[in-house]
Design an enzyme around this catalytic site. Structure first.
Site, PDB file in Angstrom:
ATOM      1  N   ARG A   2     107.608  -6.776 -76.103  1.00  0.00           N
ATOM      2  CA  ARG A   2     106.867  -5.555 -76.454  1.00  0.00           C
ATOM      3  C   ARG A   2     105.855  -5.181 -75.388  1.00  0.00           C
ATOM      4  O   ARG A   2     105.502  -4.022 -75.242  1.00  0.00           O
ATOM      5  CB  ARG A   2     106.098  -5.774 -77.761  1.00  0.00           C
ATOM      6  CG  ARG A   2     106.932  -5.758 -79.010  1.00  0.00           C
ATOM      7  CD  ARG A   2     106.155  -6.338 -80.185  1.00  0.00           C
ATOM      8  NE  ARG A   2     104.872  -5.679 -80.433  1.00  0.00           N
ATOM      9  CZ  ARG A   2     104.719  -4.582 -81.149  1.00  0.00           C
ATOM     10  NH1 ARG A   2     105.773  -4.031 -81.699  1.00  0.00           N
ATOM     11  NH2 ARG A   2     103.537  -4.056 -81.337  1.00  0.00           N
ATOM     12  N   ASP A  62     107.048  -0.211 -85.652  1.00  0.00           N
ATOM     13  CA  ASP A  62     105.925   0.674 -85.378  1.00  0.00           C
ATOM     14  C   ASP A  62     106.062   1.907 -86.263  1.00  0.00           C
ATOM     15  O   ASP A  62     107.137   2.177 -86.794  1.00  0.00           O
ATOM     16  CB  ASP A  62     105.944   1.100 -83.902  1.00  0.00           C
ATOM     17  CG  ASP A  62     105.299   0.052 -83.009  1.00  0.00           C
ATOM     18  OD1 ASP A  62     104.344  -0.605 -83.455  1.00  0.00           O
ATOM     19  OD2 ASP A  62     105.753  -0.101 -81.858  1.00  0.00           O
ATOM     20  N   ARG A  86      91.066 -10.595 -81.256  1.00  0.00           N
ATOM     21  CA  ARG A  86      90.553  -9.398 -80.596  1.00  0.00           C
ATOM     22  C   ARG A  86      89.419  -8.769 -81.402  1.00  0.00           C
ATOM     23  O   ARG A  86      89.269  -9.053 -82.595  1.00  0.00           O
ATOM     24  CB  ARG A  86      91.657  -8.379 -80.340  1.00  0.00           C
ATOM     25  CG  ARG A  86      92.513  -8.054 -81.546  1.00  0.00           C
ATOM     26  CD  ARG A  86      93.754  -7.229 -81.150  1.00  0.00           C
ATOM     27  NE  ARG A  86      94.646  -7.059 -82.283  1.00  0.00           N
ATOM     28  CZ  ARG A  86      95.841  -6.493 -82.223  1.00  0.00           C
ATOM     29  NH1 ARG A  86      96.296  -6.032 -81.079  1.00  0.00           N
ATOM     30  NH2 ARG A  86      96.598  -6.376 -83.295  1.00  0.00           N
ATOM     31  N   ARG A 128     102.878 -13.516 -91.138  1.00  0.00           N
ATOM     32  CA  ARG A 128     101.490 -13.733 -90.721  1.00  0.00           C
ATOM     33  C   ARG A 128     100.643 -12.684 -91.423  1.00  0.00           C
ATOM     34  O   ARG A 128     101.079 -11.547 -91.625  1.00  0.00           O
ATOM     35  CB  ARG A 128     101.342 -13.533 -89.215  1.00  0.00           C
ATOM     36  CG  ARG A 128     102.241 -14.386 -88.374  1.00  0.00           C
ATOM     37  CD  ARG A 128     101.851 -15.817 -88.351  1.00  0.00           C
ATOM     38  NE  ARG A 128     100.542 -16.019 -87.770  1.00  0.00           N
ATOM     39  CZ  ARG A 128      99.819 -17.124 -87.935  1.00  0.00           C
ATOM     40  NH1 ARG A 128     100.269 -18.095 -88.701  1.00  0.00           N
ATOM     41  NH2 ARG A 128      98.654 -17.249 -87.350  1.00  0.00           N
ATOM     42  N   TYR A 145     109.385  -5.940 -87.746  1.00  0.00           N
ATOM     43  CA  TYR A 145     108.167  -5.321 -87.249  1.00  0.00           C
ATOM     44  C   TYR A 145     108.527  -3.912 -86.784  1.00  0.00           C
ATOM     45  O   TYR A 145     109.207  -3.730 -85.792  1.00  0.00           O
ATOM     46  CB  TYR A 145     107.556  -6.111 -86.084  1.00  0.00           C
ATOM     47  CG  TYR A 145     106.222  -5.520 -85.720  1.00  0.00           C
ATOM     48  CD1 TYR A 145     105.057  -6.002 -86.309  1.00  0.00           C
ATOM     49  CD2 TYR A 145     106.127  -4.439 -84.862  1.00  0.00           C
ATOM     50  CE1 TYR A 145     103.833  -5.421 -86.031  1.00  0.00           C
ATOM     51  CE2 TYR A 145     104.907  -3.849 -84.584  1.00  0.00           C
ATOM     52  CZ  TYR A 145     103.768  -4.344 -85.163  1.00  0.00           C
ATOM     53  OH  TYR A 145     102.557  -3.764 -84.902  1.00  0.00           O
ATOM     54  N   ARG A 204     103.599  -4.523 -65.228  1.00  0.00           N
ATOM     55  CA  ARG A 204     103.729  -3.456 -64.231  1.00  0.00           C
ATOM     56  C   ARG A 204     103.221  -3.893 -62.863  1.00  0.00           C
ATOM     57  O   ARG A 204     102.160  -4.527 -62.789  1.00  0.00           O
ATOM     58  CB  ARG A 204     102.951  -2.210 -64.671  1.00  0.00           C
ATOM     59  CG  ARG A 204     103.423  -1.612 -65.975  1.00  0.00           C
ATOM     60  CD  ARG A 204     102.998  -0.152 -66.082  1.00  0.00           C
ATOM     61  NE  ARG A 204     103.217   0.327 -67.438  1.00  0.00           N
ATOM     62  CZ  ARG A 204     102.277   0.346 -68.372  1.00  0.00           C
ATOM     63  NH1 ARG A 204     101.044  -0.058 -68.091  1.00  0.00           N
ATOM     64  NH2 ARG A 204     102.553   0.787 -69.583  1.00  0.00           N
TER      65      ARG A 204
END
Ligand code: FAD
Ligand code: UDP
Length: 395
Positions: free
Chosen positions: A175, A362, A289, A258, A360, A179
């Site tokens: 995911r 989005d 985070r 989770r 999962y 770069r």
């Protein structure tokens, strides 16, 4: 009950199905949700003392390259020009994420060109000896080499999943882009932005149709409710977006998830971290985070002397917890196959969404899948062309 279709769950999947069936197929749709609000995990509300919009189930960033989805969502909301960027704290130093030329050069204290950085990472990934990676651990080493993996991924992933990376599917890490430019956008998609009036306003517009009735605090498995599994299945077509294993009473065992714990704090400062999301890559910090919600909407007139932050902690979900991320181990995948067979046998019930497919998804993927379910299964059924049989929980 006076309905042509019952939708269980008012997340993006359920509400998209409901809106299309009401508007395009002219059906009367009843949507139920066991929570006290609509919107599933995308729900947001203002923190009461500051008015700052908080995403109740974790920060949600909208992005898509699917033109049909982009056109569809723009019927219900405008989007801000927000572009998501993330930073990560490793060893007391802040680096840009996802890994890009800026991260690589800062980490190696170098000024590599794109080609030099590629060569360096290739050399550091050589331990695979050209072999195809078999799990997340090897996939990450292949993508970024061992030193970057150990700094930015290994311990964060251990906190996020508490599962040996050798047992995790590679998709978890695929995911994240890598770069060899200084582009530090988090997503690669063509369209990106946040709903200008907030997620809840968007979700409310989706549900706002004379043919749609929403019943909150209604659990599909509570037989005392007017709309429940016992009273509806076999009588009225159902689109079910709750957990697939719960539907079948965990007959094949529970699928593992989770969950997240969120610790919210209002702080007496105008700016806590200078950016919406700061990841914490190291094991000695227990959370993964910190979100600071004011930064998602720099265009809004928020108070300048207070801010809202949310620390995110990850752990295995117990039965009473909200399921957030499918763990998807080998055993889960085997169980899912048996649940898919059971779903195929459940006439008149379609399974969809993140929980119904144990995937999962989005938001844009949930919306795209809902549009496909309407086109490919519900519309033909209601035109009288075929019985309503799930093509499996994937349908
Ligand atoms: P949900 O939103 O989960 O909705 C399912 C609904 O079903 C819930 O409201 C639930 O209460 C209801 N339900 C379940 N069981 C029953 C029952 N027995 N009876 C009645 N109702 C029931 N996507 C992005 O695009 N960008 C992001 O940045 C992003 N961040 C995320 C962060 C986190 C922490 C999580 C968990 C997800 C994130 N997502 C993100 C994914 C996004 O939340 C999903 O794509 C979206 O929620 C999918 O919608 P859904 O309708 O399938 O499921
Ligand atoms: N990840 C990581 N370090 C980071 C960010 C992500 O190791 O700083 C890994 C981690 O395994 C995570 C996965 O990449 O589960 C996907 O990250 P993403 O930010 O897409 O996860 P989400 O926002 O869905 O939690």
């Amino acid at each position: 009950m006076n309905a042509d279709l019952v939708v269980v769950g008012s997340g993006f999947f359920g509400l998209t199905v409901a809106e299309r069936c009401a508007e395009e197929l002219g059906l009367d749709v009843v949507v139920i949700d066991r929570r006290h609000h609509i919107g599933g995990n995308a729900y947001s509300e203002p923190e009461p003392t500051t008015g700052i919009e908080v995403h109740r189930y974790g920060a949600h960033l909208f992005h898509t390259s699917n033109e049909r989805v982009w056109e569809y969502v723009n019927r219900f909301t405008d989007f801000t020009p927000y572009v998501h960027r993330v930073y990560t704290n490793h060893g007391g130093e802040v680096f840009p994420m996802p890994i890009n030329l800026g991260t690589i050069n800062q980490f190696f204290r170098a000024a590599h060109s794109p080609q030099q950085a590629r060569d360096l990472v290739a050399e550091q990934a050589a331990e695979l000896g050209g072999r195809e990676p078999a799990n997340l651990d090897e996939k990450a080493v292949q993508l970024i080499g061992r030193p970057l993996y150990e700094a930015f991924i290994r311990e964060y992933t251990a906190k996020q999943w508490q599962t040996d990376p050798k047992d995790l599917p590679m998709e978890v890490i695929s995911r994240l882009p890598v770069r060899y430019t200084y582009d530090n956008r988090y997503f690669n998609d063509t369209h990106e932005g946040l709903p200008a009036q907030g997620y809840t306003a968007w979700l409310e517009r989706l549900a706002d149709h004379p043919r749609i009735t929403v019943q909150l605090e209604t659990d599909f498995f509570d037989a005392s409710q007017p709309v429940s599994k016992g009273s509806v299945v076999g009588q009225v077509p159902v689109v079910y977006t709750g957990p697939v294993d719960r539907y079948f009473d965990y007959a094949e065992g529970a699928l593992t998830w989770r969950t997240l714990d969120f610790e919210e704090e209002v702080l007496p400062v105008g700016d806590f971290q200078g950016t919406p999301v700061m990841n914490y890559a190291d094991a000695d910090v227990p959370y993964t985070r910190i979100h600071e919600f004011r930064h998602f909407h720099p265009e809004r007139d928020y108070p300048t002397d207070r801010t809202v932050i949310m620390r995110e902690f990850s752990r295995f979900a117990q039965a009473s917890d909200e399921p957030y991320y499918p763990v998807n181990t080998e055993a889960d995948r085997a169980r899912l196959l048996t649940y898919r067979d059971a779903a195929r046998g459940e006439r008149g019930v379609l399974f969809g969404g993140r929980l119904g497919t144990y995937k999962y998804l989005d938001m844009h993927m949930a919306i795209a899948a809902a549009l496909s379910m309407v086109d490919n299964t519900l519309a033909p059924h209601f035109r009288g062309e075929r019985a309503l049989v799930s093509g499996g929980v994937d349908a």
